[in-house]
Structures are given as C-alpha cells and as structure tokens.
Design an enzyme around this catalytic site. Structure first.
Site, short mmCIF file in Angstrom:
data_model
loop_
_atom_site.label_atom_id
_atom_site.label_comp_id
_atom_site.label_asym_id
_atom_site.label_seq_id
_atom_site.Cartn_x
_atom_site.Cartn_y
_atom_site.Cartn_z
N THR A 1 19.94 -5.33 -28.61
CA THR A 1 21.29 -4.91 -28.91
C THR A 1 21.61 -3.58 -28.22
O THR A 1 20.92 -2.59 -28.42
CB THR A 1 21.44 -4.73 -30.43
OG1 THR A 1 21.14 -5.98 -31.04
CG2 THR A 1 22.83 -4.28 -30.80
N TYR B 1 22.74 -4.09 -42.39
CA TYR B 1 23.67 -5.20 -42.18
C TYR B 1 24.91 -5.13 -43.07
O TYR B 1 25.75 -6.01 -43.04
CB TYR B 1 22.94 -6.54 -42.29
CG TYR B 1 22.27 -6.85 -40.97
CD1 TYR B 1 21.11 -6.19 -40.59
CD2 TYR B 1 22.85 -7.72 -40.06
CE1 TYR B 1 20.53 -6.43 -39.36
CE2 TYR B 1 22.27 -7.95 -38.83
CZ TYR B 1 21.12 -7.30 -38.48
OH TYR B 1 20.56 -7.52 -37.26
N CYS C 1 27.10 -3.41 -42.26
CA CYS C 1 28.14 -3.45 -41.22
C CYS C 1 28.91 -4.76 -41.25
O CYS C 1 30.11 -4.80 -40.97
CB CYS C 1 27.52 -3.25 -39.85
SG CYS C 1 26.43 -4.60 -39.34
N GLU D 1 23.56 -13.46 -35.06
CA GLU D 1 22.77 -12.24 -35.13
C GLU D 1 22.60 -11.82 -36.60
O GLU D 1 21.59 -11.22 -36.96
CB GLU D 1 23.47 -11.16 -34.30
CG GLU D 1 22.58 -10.02 -33.91
CD GLU D 1 22.91 -8.81 -34.77
OE1 GLU D 1 22.00 -7.98 -34.94
OE2 GLU D 1 24.03 -8.73 -35.29
#
Lengths: 503, 503, 503, 503
Positions: free
Chosen positions: B195, B300, B302, B450
């Site tokens: 990433t 995560y 996010c 992802e």
C-alpha cells in the site's frame, strides 16, 4: 432487417454471428457510433455468449431444444412450456449455459416473455375479443422457423420512482404510444439496461409495472425488429470493459464471454398491428408483469451455473496457492456450494410446482420463483466474498497482463508469483483474473448487480412473497393449535388434568 | 533519495507532492516504465489521497498531529502512542480521512509499524543487548523532523502456502538477507500488494509471519529509502484503473482520490546497520507480527469513514431517484449504518482498552482489534450490496461519460436519465459512478478486497481470536454455575426443596 | 417499608436477603399468593443473583463501588457517572456479574434510571423552575447511605400499540395520575415485565414513551417503596420455572441463580411530593426515555458476561463429548467469541464516547449504545444455536434428574451417558442442563427474549440509529467526492487527461 | 405385543390410541415407572400427534396414503416410493402434518428407514446372496396390512466422539450383537433420543455410522416389537414438560400435540432371523446411513409446516397487539416466509430430482437433501427469533394460567393484558403461550434443537455436501473459461486486439 427475408433457419453459432452483420444499427459505445457491432472487441464477447446457446442446442438437443405443439424441434429458448418438465429443462439448460460461459447468455428474457404472453394474450382475448393470441402464435411460428433470438424490453427508465407513468414531468419516461395509424402504432420512450438487445433479432416491448386506467397509452406490447428505424442503442458501460480493447488478452479474465446491457431509445418507432399483443388493456399490465416475473425470477437458476464456475475457480486457486487442504478453505467451498445449490433448488422447485393456465402454458409457482430470485439478490455477493477470500489479496493487486508479457518485468513476475514448480504461473495469473472478472470486473455486472436488480429488485420480491404468503390461512392454523378456534375432532384435547398415580 | 538531503519539513499537500518528484524510481505501470509517477494520471489520485493527510494536519492539528515525547508537534502518522487517547485519536483521524477521500490514504501501515517496532526493539534489546531501539528512535526523530511518509513492507509473496520460508522451491519467495557486509546487509525478495509504497519516502521491511529457528535469514527488519538502488515497483492493476486515462473524467466516480498497491521487488538492496531493527532474532518475528496486527487490525476503522461516504451516496441516490421515503429504503440505510458503526465501535474499543508496554508505547487490546478487523472482512461487502440495491441497476448499465458528453447521444441521455426537474442529471450520473467506483470499481479494491485481506485474511483473525478467547477461564465459569466446581460462598445454593405452603 | 426505618447500610449478600423479609408484599406466583417471597424456591434464585452484586462490591470494591461527589464510597449501581471511566466501569461490572450468575442480576434499570434522571430533572428545573433535581439528590443520598436496591418501572402494558396513551379504550393502560392531594399524587396502572421488582427496596416509576401535550396525566416520575399500599405483583412465568420446585436439583441447570420479571399493578398508590421528579412536563418524557435508553442499551454488555458462561459451557461439553479438537468445533467457539466480544466492544465504545451534560452526569454515545443493543437482539440467539450445536441432541432429550438419581434407572443412565472414564457422567449431565437452561430454559428468558425486548425492541433501536445517522452530512461527503459539490482545495482534481508519454 | 396377533388394520386415530394400551412396556418418566403411557398427561400429546397421521389418511387419502406395488392402498408412511412423485407427496404430507400439529408427528424415521432398507437389502443380497430383501418385503407386507407405526432406531449413545465403536471403554456404547442363537441374535446397547419410540408398534434397529471391518458385531439391522422383553424406555425431559401436569391447561401453548423422544435401552433383546436385515456386512453400514439420510434430511420439510404455524402465530399476535400494519412487522413476516419456503423448496427439489435404484425404490438427490436439512439447522432459529420479536416481551413474562384463572388476580390480568375491546384477552394469552411453546417451550425441542441435530448435525451435512460438490468438474469449468484448458471450438476466442476505427 436484412435477415428477416432469409428463410433458412440459423443452425450454428457461426451462422448466428453472421446473421448479426450488416444491420445498420445505430449503436453507441464509449461515445462513438459503432458501425459493425459484431467486430467490436468490446461487444464481441457478448455475442459469443449467445452463440453458445446455438452450439449447446447442437451438442445437447435433449437439453437445449424441445418439440413444440406442432411436433417440430425448436430451440428451447423459443419453446412454450407445455409441462413442468419443460420448465425444469429450461432451468437445467440455464445452469449448463452459466457453467459454459461464466456470464449472462441473454436469451432468458425473450423466452420468459413469450411464455408469459402466451397466457396473457389468451386471457385478454377471452375478455375483450381481441386477436392477440393468434398474432403471438404466428410470430412465434416465424421465429421458431428461423431460429431467431428474441429480446424482451420491459424495464422503463422510470424517472421519479415516487410517481406513476402519467405523472412524470416528461411523459416519455415510460414507453408509450404517441400516435396510431391505420397500419399500427408509433411508440416513444426508452428501456433501460436491456440484456442482449443488440445481439437479438427481435425485441418484444412490454410495460414494466401495473398501470392505472388513466395510463392507457403506456399499455402497449408489441414485437419489432432490432433494426427498426428510429431505435438507438447506447451501450452500458461495464466495470473493466476496455480491457477487451487492450493488446494483452490476459487481463480480461474471461476472454471469450461477456454480457450485454444497453439503453434502447425508441424515437417514434412504428409497430404494425400484426405485431401488437396488447394495446390499452391497462388492467392486464399487472398480470403480464406478474406472469413474466413468475418465469423470469426462477430463470435466475442460471446464476447457479455461473456460481459453479466461481466455486471451481476458488477451489482451483486454493490448489494453486497450496492451500487446498486447509480445513477453513474446504469449509468455505462447502458454504459456497450450499448457497449455490439453494439457488438451483428453489428455482427448480418453482418449475416443478408449476400450474397449467388456460392457454395451455405452464406457469412456475409464484412464491417459490420469488424465493429463488430473492436468494439470488444475496447469495452471489457472499459467494463472491468467499471467492476473494480464497483467492488472496493478489486478486486485486496483480500487475497487468502487459507487465506479465513484458520482457523487462515479466521474468520478475514469473519468479515472484510462482507458488510451486508444479503450478504454471500463467495459470495462476489467469485464474486470479477470472475471479476478479466475476467478483468486480466485467461479469460481476451480471453475476452480482444484475442478480440484484434483474427481474425486479429485492423489494419487488418481498412484495410478491407477502402477497403469496396466505397469512390468513396460517393465522387460522395457529389459532386452532393454540386452542382458540374450535377443534372439531371428537377426541378430547387432553386427558383429565390430575397426574395419574402409578402403583 | 534526493529528498533526504533536504532539511525543511513538508508542510502542505503541495509540498508533499513536490517531494515525490525526480526520484528516478523504477516503476512499471501497465507494462511500461513510468519516469515520473507524480504526473501519471493513473497514479495521481493515490498521491492526492496521501496529500490529504498533510492537509488535514493543517486544518485540524488536534486531530491529525500530536505532541511527541520531546514536546514537538508531529504528524500523528509518525507519532508513538503514549496513551489510549493517542490510539483513539488515530482512529478518529482514520475515519475522517476515509470520509474525505473515500479510499485508502496509505499511511497506516507505516504508523502501525513504527508503533509495533517501538516495543519489539525494546524487548529484543533487553533480551539480546542489541541496539535496535535506539536506532529506531533516531530514525523516528529524522522522519518526524522532515515529516515524511513511511510505508511498511510486510507481506511476502509467500509461494506455496503450505510451506515455511526455508522450504520453498525458491528461497527468495520470502524477503531474506542474501549477504552481509561490514556496513550492513543485502536483501532479496519481493513484497506483494504494498500500500502506498511509491508514494512513500521510506519503507520499513518486516517479516510476514512467525519464523522457525532455521529461518534466521528471513528475520530482517530495516528501513530503506524508496529510491534505494535495486528496487523495482510493479503497479497493481485495479478494477477500472484506465478510466483515469480517458478524456472524460465522468466515469472515474471518485475523480480525485484513489488507493495504490504495488509489488515491490528487492533485487539485492543494501540496508546499512543503523537502519536495521532486527536481524536474525527469529523468536521475535511472531511477536512483531502480532503487535503490528494489534495496531493494524483496528486501523481498519478507516473503512467506517469510507462507509460513511457510501452510506451518503446511497442516501443521495435514493433521493435523486425519488425513493428516499420508502420504508425499505430507510431501513436499508439503518442497516448500513448499524454495520458501519460496529466497525468503528469495535476499533475504538480496542484502542480504549489498550495496555502499556515496557517501552512506554500503548498497544490496543488484541481480542478487540481482531474482532474489529473480522467485521471489516464481512460488513463492507454487505454495505456494498445494499448500496447497489438502493442505486438501482443503472449503477452497472450507465452509458459512458463520453456518451453523456457527446453531442449526438448526450441529449438523449439527459432526457431519459432524468428523474425529476429538481435533480441535475449529471449529479445523478456522478453519484451512480461513485457507487460503482466503491462497490466494483477502483476503490472497491480498497473498500472490499483489501478490507478482506489487509492486515491478515479472515482466518488469521480467527486464529488470533481463538488464542485470546481464554476458554479455560470460561469453562470454569460454566462449571461453577452448573454446580460442578465447588462454590465457596457460605450461602446454600437453594432453599429446601419442598414447595412452601402458604396459608 | 420496615427496612426504611433502619439506618444501617446493607453490607453483605446475606444482609440484603434479610432486608427483603417480612415486607408483607402482595405477590402472586402460579396463581397463589406468596407470603414470604424470600423463601419461595421459585423466587429464591433471583434473590441470589441480586445478592451477588453486594458480594462483588465486597470482593472487588474498585470494580463494583465508586466514590460519589461527596467522597463517599457507594455501590456502583447507586453511583452517578462523573466520567466516561465511570460508565466503562459499569460495563466491566456488568460483564463480571454476568459471568458470575449466568443470568440477569436486575440492578441496571435502577442505575440507569438514576443517571438519566440526574440530567433530566436538572433540565426541567432550568426550564420550569421546579425542584426535581434537589429531590432526586436527596433520594439518592438516602439510598446510597442505606445501600438499597432500586428498580426502575418504565414499560407500560400499552394496550393497543397503534394508539397513544390517551386514546386507549381504558385510560389505565398507561400508568397515570388519577388524583392529586396536598401531599402528593395517586397513580394507577400497571408496568409489565418489571425486572427484579420484588427484590428491590424502591421503585422509580417513569413514562415509557414520548407524550403528547394532551397526555399530561401520564407524565409522572416518582419513587415509591416496593411495599407501598396498593401494589400487587404477579410473577412472570418462565420456561421451566417449576423445576426449582422439584426434589432433584439436577434439572435446573443453574441451581443458584435466576432472573425475575413481574407485572406490577398500581391500584391507586400514593407518592408524596418529595419523591416526585416529574409531573406533567410532557415535553420531557421523550428526553427521559432517550437518555434512559442511552444508558440502558449499552448496559446490555451484561449479556457478554452471560455469553462467556455459554461459550465456556459449549467448550466444556465439547470436551466432555470427546469433540474438543475437531476443527469445526473450534471454529464455532471462535464465532461465538467474535459475536460475544462485539457486544462488549460496542457497549464500552458507547461509554468511552460519552459526553457530559449540564447536570454533571455523563451520557453514553447514543448511536453506539443503540448499535450495542441492536447486536444484543441478534447475537445471543446465534450463540445459543451454536451452543446447542456443540452440545448435541442430548441437550433436549436428556432424562430427568429424578431418573438419574433413581435406583432403578440411574445405573442404566450412568452406563449409557458415559463418554469416557475420565469424564464424570454427572458433570456431563449438569453441563447439558446448563446449556438447556441458557438456551431454552429459565435463563433463556433473560439471555434471549429479554435481550430482544429489554430497553426497547429492535425497531426502537433502528429508529434511534436513523435519528443519529446524520445522513445529510454523509450525503455531502459523497457529493464532494463525486465532484458534485465544489471542492475548495486549490489543487486541480486531476492532471490533464492525456496519458503522459514516457521516452 | 398384544396387538401383533390382531389382524384387523388400524383405521382411525382412536383405534391407533387403543392399539397402544396394555402393552406392559417398561417406561420411566421423571424418575417413575409409568404403567400405562397412553393415559399419562405428559405423554398423551405425543400420541395425539401420531394419531393425526391416521386421521389425515382418512380425510385426505390422496395425500396420506398410496397404492403399493400390489395395488393395495396403504398409509404413505409405510409406502415404498416408486416415483419422484411419491417422494414429493411425502413432503406435502409432512408439511400438512406440521401445520396440523405444530410439532413432530414421529413417523418419518420409520418411513425413511423402510425406503432406505429397500435398496440396501437388495444390494447386500446381490453381493452376498443373503435373504434380507425378501424378509424386508414380508415385514413390510405385514405392517402395511395391519397399518402399524414403525420407529427407526439409529442414533447410538456414542460415548467418546473421537473413537470408533470398537474403541470405546465400554463396547455397549454402540448397539451390538452380544450373542447368536439358532433362532436369531441377542443385542445390547442403547439408542438415544428416539423419536416416537413408545408410540410405535415396531422398531427397526440400524447402525449409526460407517463401520470398520473390525466392527462386525455393530453391523446389525433388525425389526423388533416395541414390547420385546429386555427393552427399557427412559423419557427425554423436555422444556416445560410438566406444564401438561398442571391443572390449568392454559400454559401448555399447544395443549393437544407434542413430540416424544426417549432413550431406548436394549438389555439383551432377541431378534429372530426373519426380522434381521443386515448382520455383519460392515461395508454396507455407511451405504445404509447415507441412503437413510438421503430420505430423512429432506423429510425435514415437515418443519416448513411447523413454520407455517409459527408465522401464523406471529401474524396473529401482531394483529392482537395492534401492530399488524407497521412496515417492519410486515417485513419480518416476509422474511420468515422467505426462509420457511426455502426449507420447503429445497426439500421438494431433492425429491423431484430423485433417481431410481436397482430395487425399484427412488432415492432423493443427495446434495439437495443435505442442502435442505442444512437450512433446517439455521432458519427455524431465525424464525423463532423473529416470532419473539413480533410477540413482544410478554411472551416470556406472562403470568401463569393459574393466575389468569384465579378469582383474585385474574380480573387484574384481564384488565391490564387487554389491547383492544375487539381482542379476547384469553386469545392473546393463548397465542403468546403458543409462541413460547414453539420457541423455548416443549415444541421448541422439536422445532429448534431437533432441527439442528436430527438426521445428522450440521457438520454431517457439510461433509456430505463436500462429497457431492464435484469440485473437479467445477475446477475444469473455471479453467476452460479462464483460457487455461484448451477450448475446442473452432471460433477464435477474440477478434484481433486493436480497436476498430469507425468512420
């Protein structure tokens, strides 16, 4: 239609492809007019998928053809179901074609429209003395004889979802008759996301929902050739569609087959009387939609065939990755299979439980057809998620086919994407691309989103399930058992209350 | 790295973008070498997403910066968490950036790697007398001062999943030390789906899993500049990536922001001693992975920010379609929100329940971090399905932006894609493209796949949840209540058995 | 209330039990009046569960007590939360008590009512100049000093759900003021499924929903002793309740602990002014309900403690059965744990994200509290299903404890229910009974159905989640990213469209 | 068995009940020996459920009887399926009986055992020259002529699940032959949770799993009368079972019908040669189990009939509560229906897709039968949860029937449990009790837990689904589509790569 004048039936996939040439359709793809769709690499995979239906009819006639009422062998997609077995065979054929193409082969709408119209025209004629049923049979005989592809054009663009057709700010947001002539009618409007329309020979236009008496101009059903003057096709953009235009074929995932959906715009298109199967009978629009969805919602059994491919791809990539024997991997394949077979089982159950209608056609069970489709709006997404789980993250971070084929960087990729000397790296590459294709690429359009919305969005099935739920009967069952409604058996409900003494 | 010699910190997004220029990286995209990634339209959106982290630090310093141990204000992505509050603020910043970009902003791996290494280097040093912790602090001070972007390179390409690093047919399938010199080590191998690697200034290489004592060459952690000689980057292909290359910007969905994942190949790359933070201590590889995932799995959160955008898009398109008040539509928005907030809540719960480690850094609760990530492997897929449900089928059959902008066919589309005079057709077009982007297009890579595999695939979380489940304690609770284990209270378990008579 | 005149605080479980004696309550159980509930074997387990809260306060004062605003150590169930930490500690205490009792310990309603009233009385007073807040503080000081159990009586019997209180055919279907006197008010009505009411010392009566201005008589909040004249308690029948009355204790599953819910009927019961905390302020009824549920919905973290017991029981029975190492068994324990920890995490996240109100009390985050409770309406059912899966069919076909203890048939059972010489057959028997108890027996009432309906049924949470979803903010986020709303950054959204040429 | 000497067939439910009297069975219930089970109020409801199968055969002979190979009309439960239609009719009958009784009517095991043995005995005889098939036909003719109830005894108590029969610490933990005589064999062991055993006339003993060659003594199949000397029955305790013993009938929920499961202990019981259908042929034990489960797993279609009652009860209670028109209520009824019809559809799909075996019997599709049963292990739990959701909390806090009928407290309950003058409070009471009965009371045993474990626990279905998944075929489909395996069509996979220029 040039082809219409031919009298030889189409017998092979190659003949079918030829039949699509030189029709002068007005087709737009990616902002440009395409003069020969057959040769357009973005369109071609969708044509192959239809061609496969002709090939299957050659290879497996028992499955993909049937004997019609006149004793002629016809393609099953053009056959009127005369028994539950006929309906089940449609499902078997659909699953098989899903397995062969991994995508949408675009002929079910036409098949289901013909079958729905068989009974609906019969019933309109009985009520209104109209000649629709005979016209339909004549049309049917013609397309069976020439072995043509029929597209069914139902879904209007619909404008504001909270308003009826006649209430929209623009009356054309539902297809409608704008004027009548001595020879027929002229229609205007647009049908959205029309599966396989450009790959068809004829389209059958139908209303998309129940209509109010005031909406008579919208109650129009008729057949018209795909190349009728005034039609424009605007190709629907699919995820990753332009990969078909790239030099390397490696990134398409499914290089040979694809689906097709387009916007079809009718800019004052003429339909002659003999091809009109409903005109103004608003009270039959709802019946037509319900009967059509009765067939079409269990036609989504095709997705269990596509699901077979995805399960196979997931099992194969796990094996390539060296993970095939892990217990969680095997369990996920079981879960995928369980869900996939549920789609199949509920679909064929709807077909088996069919009932005969007055016209002689058989209609699948409405409740079970809706149950089938409703699963289809959920399970492919979970299958896709599980397939991506088994594929590993590389399914979305894989370098391009051009990288793989490049002299500079290709060898690096072959070294680092290898899993075992027994696995060909390109095979692994291709299998990852196939899973990408089916879960977020081009065929995800058909396998996922079209599974959600095709033949009616989830809420449409819920409404239909509610209608078919027979809650009053079930409430009565509950009241009887709860001792509220009288039980008429002579037997007392329970023996005397005190506990018997044993000695 | 040209930039390394600069001593001015990066202060703005624009400065950050400038800092990436002229580095001479060896980057391949779609089979061609790209000489200036910054200007490549396919790469640029991913750079904007990182730039947004700098802009947020300017706009909301309380959120996106922190005061480090030396009293200096530093970017939060470079900050060592000194309290549960610090960890929670990471989550708040992550959610906000997800809301701003609708995609992956690529800086969490570096942040989480720095935090994990803080304690692990401390513990290795305590056990082995090594100088890793001081080296790390020095590196940290440098990157804080210059305000750089750090990428964390953990996931090896892994070859055959059923074999350990040293058992592969090619020893390079896990990154390893191929030789040592007086100044440092030389590494070889490749890290997959990295990433934001090209958008970083430094990479921290780390092992990807527990190691056996025999795998000492694989136990290497070190920092190296992104432009170190010997590194090749091969860009990961994303769904619909080339839409960024098309003339019309309408089809990208999210024209400004995107994620980035690439294969990073280390072809004998040198790391000097002062940038090495582990070398050969195989017994600490597992600890590093577990600590890193302890941070990263709750990073995560996010995705709840990205989910906010998707919920907003779904609500907006329903409104554009005229369906916003239907009860099933509102209920689906509730379900999306419920799932999305669960991701957020489990993530911040992990941060709140942190514990302090010997080095002074705080580590999120392992169980809850895994629970958070495990939801992330499931819920975004369901949110995506529901968003597509609310969008309608047009989300995958919409004609192209070029059609929409064409003189010939554009007016037709504007007529037929209209829903109401109060809704701008282009707005509806853009909103559909955004939903396509997030559910099967470019940002679906980050939001879905992802989410599934990043920071460890679902089974990795299940293993960790099993480890943290304390089943023996729970079995004892059950035995006590079932009356199997002795209850030590003086109170009798139940009063005498016969039923008391009331008079 | 006899006990009200005592001035010694209750310090132990045994003292608590004593405090419940000789109160002359009018209690009906199974159709008969019970003169001393404390000694009734069907009631006694519920008293033990409350007693455990006193014992925990002795064993773990940090967890189960707190320092109040006056610096006194008080039971945490009587404490006003002065920080997020206080709220989180409530959750930790709740989980611990769930682990200790495997059932509902009945004190959360009172705790949450006191906390909700703290701010609501404050705000009514500010608006209306009433003396409610001071009265509440006085009441609070008294119950803290004596260390009493407070029950909260909110849920009215509600009659026809489609009608407001004042619209019912019988105005008493919601508790209301039937007359006022100089000293106070007289109320009439009934509160349904009142948790732990008979085991409490005081009840706080509150309205159950938003009220219209016309419903002023229903806007009554007040405290009254459990033995106030005019109150009748009708015990709620629980699944398998009479097993507590049988000679063999083996079939109860959880012989020591149980929950309690009863119908409380107020037949013209007097409340003096000084115990009235709202009277007629209809516009604050909705605020009270929302604040109360803000606390109470995340109080369902207790179910994660009960879930711990069920997970332990499932792990233990799998071990007894010889199945503990099967991969599917371990995976089911992971799934149970994942779900259970989600309840915990979302609950404590709501507490951590609390905000301070004007009165100085802290209120949990409304969205997350609802998310927590909403999971509680789903996950315990799945945990129960999985526990039954691991238990095997014997969990519902096990012969009775009397059979097991019988001379005639007991030896047969010991022979045929044995799994291995290392497992005591009675232990297996007891563990199966515990799982039955928690999944369909007595404590399933609390673990399942009360999880569904307590603190509001699922739909109530969905309404609240919809209110807190901030859809307008999210729509704006989506529009900004889709390029619909102006982006005010100076940076262009994308570089010029043509693909850069590399040379 | 007294009844065995009678030659008149049983024709009515009442005759059936009479046929069960005076058999001198050794039955234990709640620790006491029961001398006449027929009159025991706890047992009686289970007898009524079986009696209903006789009544249905009278009322609807087309559904519940069939014409056997000799042209005689026989009860369908005793009929060998000679077509897919026969199998589907079993399902229709099962659903109808579920609707009539709301519980388990106990005759499917026998029906499925007879059908499975029809082909298995045929195949053993072909391989080994044994006389089993003829013996079975003779037995079948006898039970058809007398119209008897057959129980199938398969599930052994199994001891340590990680060990094979011959490896247990006690060899009797699986039923086995302990000695042979000139006239037959003597068996010992126990069968757990035997559905309807006491209500049967004959039991067919069968092995419960695949056997190793070393386990020959466990490979025994034979029929024996329920009152054979040496058999002991220990009644399985059900949730809320003793409510049948209470004075008030109101609390049973389903006062008339119930299920029955008991432990059957064979203490050296004799089976004569002519009733033995397998002895020592260990390699056919696995085949018998698979064939039996092939029938039995789709026999769980009965649960869709029980589900109909629960859906009806949920719809009815919502109506009584005044909540029937709320959109979330209607949606939950749709979800319940969707899940319930999935059980039905997958079951009948298995029957429709049957194949004929060598003996002339038809066997349902193995994959779909397992898919059906696997849904049954999940969906009834969700239906139960939704039913409790619609019922409201009162379903578990309702006072007792004795309270409701009491002079003292009854009027209070009638006042406060009223919802509307048009709803009889007692009807609401009864409907709540029915939902309690089906979701956590007596019939939850059959509807939930037995749905989970009967005919094999969930993992057993997953193993069978894995076996039937044909992954190799699916991998080949995927490889073909991905372009890995050669496609033999003559058509090129795609036209030349460059994009065609349109002019």
């Amino acid at each position: 239609m040039r082809f219409v004048s031919d009298h030889e039936p189409i017998r092979t996939g190659a003949q079918y492809i030829d039949s699509l040439r030189n029709r002068g359709l007005r087709v737009f793809v990616l902002g440009e007019r395409v003069h020969e769709p057959v040769d357009h690499p973005l369109i071609r995979p969708s044509i192959h998928a239809v061609a496969e239906t002709y090939e299957l009819a050659r290879r497996e006639p028992e499955l993909a053809t049937a004997i019609n009422g006149e004793g002629q062998r016809v393609n099953r997609f053009l056959h009127i179901a005369r028994s539950p077995h006929d309906l089940v065979q449609q499902n078997e054929m659909q699953r098989k074609l899903g397995q062969r193409t991994g995508t949408c082969f675009q002929r079910c709408v036409g098949m289901d429209a013909l079958n729905a119209l068989h009974s609906v025209t019969h019933e309109i004629d009985l009520a209104h003395g109209t000649p629709y049923h005979a016209r339909l049979l004549e049309f049917l005989a013609m397309v069976q004889a020439r072995n043509l592809v029929i597209g069914g054009a139902m879904t209007d663009v619909k404008g504001d979802r909270s308003k009826a057709p006649g209430e929209q700010h623009d009356p054309d947001l539902f297809v409608r008759v704008v004027r009548e002539t001595d020879e027929g009618v002229v229609i205007r409007g647009a049908k959205a996301h029309q599966t396989g329309c450009i790959n068809s020979h004829w389209l059958i236009v139908m209303p998309t929902q129940r209509l109010r008496p005031a909406d008579a101009e919208y109650a129009i059903v008729g057949a018209l050739p795909v190349d009728a003057p005034g039609i424009t096709y605007v190709y629907g953009r699919q995820s990753c569609d332009t990969r078909s235009l790239e030099d390397s074929g490696l990134d398409t995932g499914n290089p040979r087959y694809g689906g097709q959906e387009a916007l079809v715009v009718f800019d004052d298109v003429f339909i002659p009387h003999e091809r009109i199967f409903m005109k103004g009978e608003t009270d039959y629009a709802g019946m037509l939609v319900e009967r059509f969805t009765g067939y079409h919602r269990r036609s989504y059994v095709c997705k269990s065939g596509v699901g077979d491919v995805l399960i196979g791809a997931a099992a194969q990539i796990a094996e390539y990755n060296g993970a095939a024997t892990a217990s969680h991997v095997r369990d996920k394949l079981v879960e995928m299979t369980h869900l996939n077979e549920t789609i199949y089982a509920t679909g064929i159950a709807a077909s088996h439980n069919a009932r005969e209608l007055g016209s002689g056609v058989w209609l699948p069970d409405d409740m079970l057809a809706n149950v089938c489709k409703h699963h289809v709006t959920r399970f492919p997404y979970e299958l896709a998620r599980l397939a991506q789980d088994l594929a590993g993250g590389l399914v979305v971070t894989l370098p391009s086919g051009a990288d793989f084929e490049s002299e500079e960087v290709g060898p690096i990729l072959r070294k680092y994407l290898a899993t075992s000397p027994t696995v060909d790296v390109e095979h692994r590459f291709r299998m990852l691309r196939l899973i990408e294709n089916m879960t977020m690429g081009r065929n995800a359009v058909g396998y996922l989103t079209e599974s959600l919305h095709g033949a009616g969005s989830p809420q449409a099935q819920r409404i239909q399930i509610a209608r078919a739920a027979k809650l009053d009967e079930k409430k009565a069952m509950a009241r009887r058992i709860a001792g509220i409604d009288e039980v008429r058996e002579d037997e007392p409900a329970r023996p005397k209350a005190q506990r018997p003494r044993e000695d």
